[in-house]
Design an enzyme around this catalytic site. Sequence first.
Site, PDB file in Angstrom:
ATOM      1  N   PHE A  31       0.867  -1.187   0.000  1.00  0.00           N
ATOM      2  CA  PHE A  31       0.000   0.000   0.000  1.00  0.00           C
ATOM      3  C   PHE A  31       0.907   1.241   0.000  1.00  0.00           C
ATOM      4  O   PHE A  31       1.863   1.314   0.760  1.00  0.00           O
ATOM      5  CB  PHE A  31      -0.865  -0.008   1.264  1.00  0.00           C
ATOM      6  CG  PHE A  31      -2.162   0.745   1.136  1.00  0.00           C
ATOM      7  CD1 PHE A  31      -3.360   0.075   0.949  1.00  0.00           C
ATOM      8  CD2 PHE A  31      -2.188   2.126   1.195  1.00  0.00           C
ATOM      9  CE1 PHE A  31      -4.566   0.767   0.838  1.00  0.00           C
ATOM     10  CE2 PHE A  31      -3.376   2.821   1.086  1.00  0.00           C
ATOM     11  CZ  PHE A  31      -4.574   2.144   0.910  1.00  0.00           C
ATOM     12  N   SER A  57       0.060  -1.996   5.742  1.00  0.00           N
ATOM     13  CA  SER A  57       0.747  -1.927   7.042  1.00  0.00           C
ATOM     14  C   SER A  57       0.039  -2.752   8.116  1.00  0.00           C
ATOM     15  O   SER A  57       0.658  -3.230   9.059  1.00  0.00           O
ATOM     16  CB  SER A  57       0.842  -0.475   7.491  1.00  0.00           C
ATOM     17  OG  SER A  57       1.623   0.236   6.555  1.00  0.00           O
ATOM     18  N   ILE A  95      -1.038   6.996   5.335  1.00  0.00           N
ATOM     19  CA  ILE A  95      -1.289   8.405   5.000  1.00  0.00           C
ATOM     20  C   ILE A  95      -2.734   8.745   5.356  1.00  0.00           C
ATOM     21  O   ILE A  95      -3.664   8.039   4.960  1.00  0.00           O
ATOM     22  CB  ILE A  95      -0.974   8.660   3.504  1.00  0.00           C
ATOM     23  CG1 ILE A  95       0.511   8.311   3.260  1.00  0.00           C
ATOM     24  CG2 ILE A  95      -1.282  10.104   3.121  1.00  0.00           C
ATOM     25  CD1 ILE A  95       0.956   8.360   1.827  1.00  0.00           C
ATOM     26  N   GLN A 134      -8.840  11.259   4.183  1.00  0.00           N
ATOM     27  CA  GLN A 134     -10.055  11.832   4.759  1.00  0.00           C
ATOM     28  C   GLN A 134     -10.802  10.879   5.697  1.00  0.00           C
ATOM     29  O   GLN A 134     -11.842  11.223   6.213  1.00  0.00           O
ATOM     30  CB  GLN A 134     -11.018  12.233   3.616  1.00  0.00           C
ATOM     31  CG  GLN A 134     -10.431  13.195   2.615  1.00  0.00           C
ATOM     32  CD  GLN A 134      -9.989  14.496   3.269  1.00  0.00           C
ATOM     33  OE1 GLN A 134     -10.693  15.034   4.117  1.00  0.00           O
ATOM     34  NE2 GLN A 134      -8.814  15.001   2.905  1.00  0.00           N
ATOM     35  N   THR A 135     -10.312   9.650   5.898  1.00  0.00           N
ATOM     36  CA  THR A 135     -11.093   8.679   6.667  1.00  0.00           C
ATOM     37  C   THR A 135     -10.412   8.309   7.992  1.00  0.00           C
ATOM     38  O   THR A 135      -9.211   8.470   8.134  1.00  0.00           O
ATOM     39  CB  THR A 135     -11.295   7.365   5.875  1.00  0.00           C
ATOM     40  OG1 THR A 135     -10.041   6.680   5.867  1.00  0.00           O
ATOM     41  CG2 THR A 135     -11.766   7.598   4.474  1.00  0.00           C
ATOM     42  N   HIS A 145      -9.812   5.427   8.862  1.00  0.00           N
ATOM     43  CA  HIS A 145      -9.058   4.201   8.603  1.00  0.00           C
ATOM     44  C   HIS A 145      -7.608   4.378   9.053  1.00  0.00           C
ATOM     45  O   HIS A 145      -7.005   3.477   9.627  1.00  0.00           O
ATOM     46  CB  HIS A 145      -9.104   3.919   7.101  1.00  0.00           C
ATOM     47  CG  HIS A 145      -8.955   2.476   6.757  1.00  0.00           C
ATOM     48  ND1 HIS A 145      -9.835   1.518   7.177  1.00  0.00           N
ATOM     49  CD2 HIS A 145      -8.027   1.815   6.031  1.00  0.00           C
ATOM     50  CE1 HIS A 145      -9.451   0.333   6.714  1.00  0.00           C
ATOM     51  NE2 HIS A 145      -8.348   0.493   6.029  1.00  0.00           N
ATOM     52  N   ARG A 186       9.835  12.294   3.407  1.00  0.00           N
ATOM     53  CA  ARG A 186      10.574  11.424   4.347  1.00  0.00           C
ATOM     54  C   ARG A 186      11.094  10.170   3.661  1.00  0.00           C
ATOM     55  O   ARG A 186      11.703   9.312   4.298  1.00  0.00           O
ATOM     56  CB  ARG A 186       9.647  11.028   5.508  1.00  0.00           C
ATOM     57  CG  ARG A 186       9.285  12.197   6.427  1.00  0.00           C
ATOM     58  CD  ARG A 186       8.008  11.901   7.198  1.00  0.00           C
ATOM     59  NE  ARG A 186       7.623  12.937   8.138  1.00  0.00           N
ATOM     60  CZ  ARG A 186       7.090  14.115   7.805  1.00  0.00           C
ATOM     61  NH1 ARG A 186       6.909  14.429   6.514  1.00  0.00           N
ATOM     62  NH2 ARG A 186       6.754  14.994   8.737  1.00  0.00           N
TER      63      ARG A 186
HETATM   64  N1  INI Z   1      -2.385   0.510   4.472  1.00  0.00           N
HETATM   65  C1  INI Z   1      -1.237   1.210   4.488  1.00  0.00           C
HETATM   66  O1  INI Z   1      -0.137   0.622   4.546  1.00  0.00           O
HETATM   67  N2  INI Z   1      -1.280   2.569   4.408  1.00  0.00           N
HETATM   68  C2  INI Z   1      -2.446   3.268   4.359  1.00  0.00           C
HETATM   69  O2  INI Z   1      -2.411   4.519   4.286  1.00  0.00           O
HETATM   70  C3  INI Z   1      -3.663   2.545   4.370  1.00  0.00           C
HETATM   71  N3  INI Z   1      -4.930   3.247   4.308  1.00  0.00           N
HETATM   72  O3  INI Z   1      -4.943   4.474   4.438  1.00  0.00           O
HETATM   73  O4  INI Z   1      -5.997   2.644   4.147  1.00  0.00           O
HETATM   74  C4  INI Z   1      -3.601   1.131   4.414  1.00  0.00           C
HETATM   75  N4  INI Z   1      -4.732   0.393   4.387  1.00  0.00           N
HETATM   76  C5  INI Z   1      -4.744  -1.026   4.098  1.00  0.00           C
HETATM   77  C6  INI Z   1      -4.513  -1.882   5.344  1.00  0.00           C
HETATM   78  O5  INI Z   1      -3.154  -1.815   5.740  1.00  0.00           O
HETATM   79  C7  INI Z   1      -4.833  -3.347   5.083  1.00  0.00           C
HETATM   80  O6  INI Z   1      -4.010  -3.830   4.057  1.00  0.00           O
HETATM   81  C8  INI Z   1      -6.304  -3.573   4.683  1.00  0.00           C
HETATM   82  O7  INI Z   1      -7.175  -2.966   5.618  1.00  0.00           O
HETATM   83  C9  INI Z   1      -6.612  -5.086   4.647  1.00  0.00           C
HETATM   84  O8  INI Z   1      -6.440  -5.700   5.916  1.00  0.00           O
END
Ligand code: INI
Length: 168
Positions: free
Chosen positions: A24, A62, A88, A91-92, A94, A133
């Site tokens: 991601f 992550s 990152i 807007q959510t 998450h 970064r």
């Molecule tokens: N995963 C990231 O590594 N960075 C992000 O910014 C991110 N956002 O913003 O959603 C992100 N989401 C995915 C998450 O890590 C999982 O792979 C997913 O939810 C499936 O379990």
Amino acid sequence: MTVFEGTFAPVSPPYRFAIVIARFNDLVTDKLVSACQDCLKRHGIDTEPDHDQVDYVWVPGSFEVPLVARKLALSGRYDAIICLGAVIRGQTPHFDFVASEAAKGIASIALQTGVPVIFGILTTDTMEQALERAGIKSNHGWHYALNALEMASLMRQMPSSFASGQIV
Ligand code: INI
């Protein structure tokens, strides 16, 4: 009073590292890996994937990093594990869940296994800040590798009579 302090010199037997990388935001995480490899190479580590000194594991995001880092740590093969990701905000909400689960997971794996696990997950408000970064201004990947080298060295210096780090 004894002072223990990690160094950056080559050791025998050579260190083995694993790097776990979130796909991601791979625009950012690719750059973190490159800087990590650059730092390790300049400290005498062979970073070629087939040469057995550094293994690479790609995961979707992550959030998945801690599960894989745990499996690697439990294998007993590695002096340190470097976890790389970029969360990152956008807007959510998450962001908060992913960032906090990644941080908590990584910290607890190191404590449970006694293997250094480096927290190399960038958490930023914008993609621009993440890229700053990851090479535009500096590259934190280089420092994460340095942290892994220092912790690997430190752990080898601690006498085996000290507790293993396993929580029972
Ligand atoms: N995963 C990231 O590594 N960075 C992000 O910014 C991110 N956002 O913003 O959603 C992100 N989401 C995915 C998450 O890590 C999982 O792979 C997913 O939810 C499936 O379990």
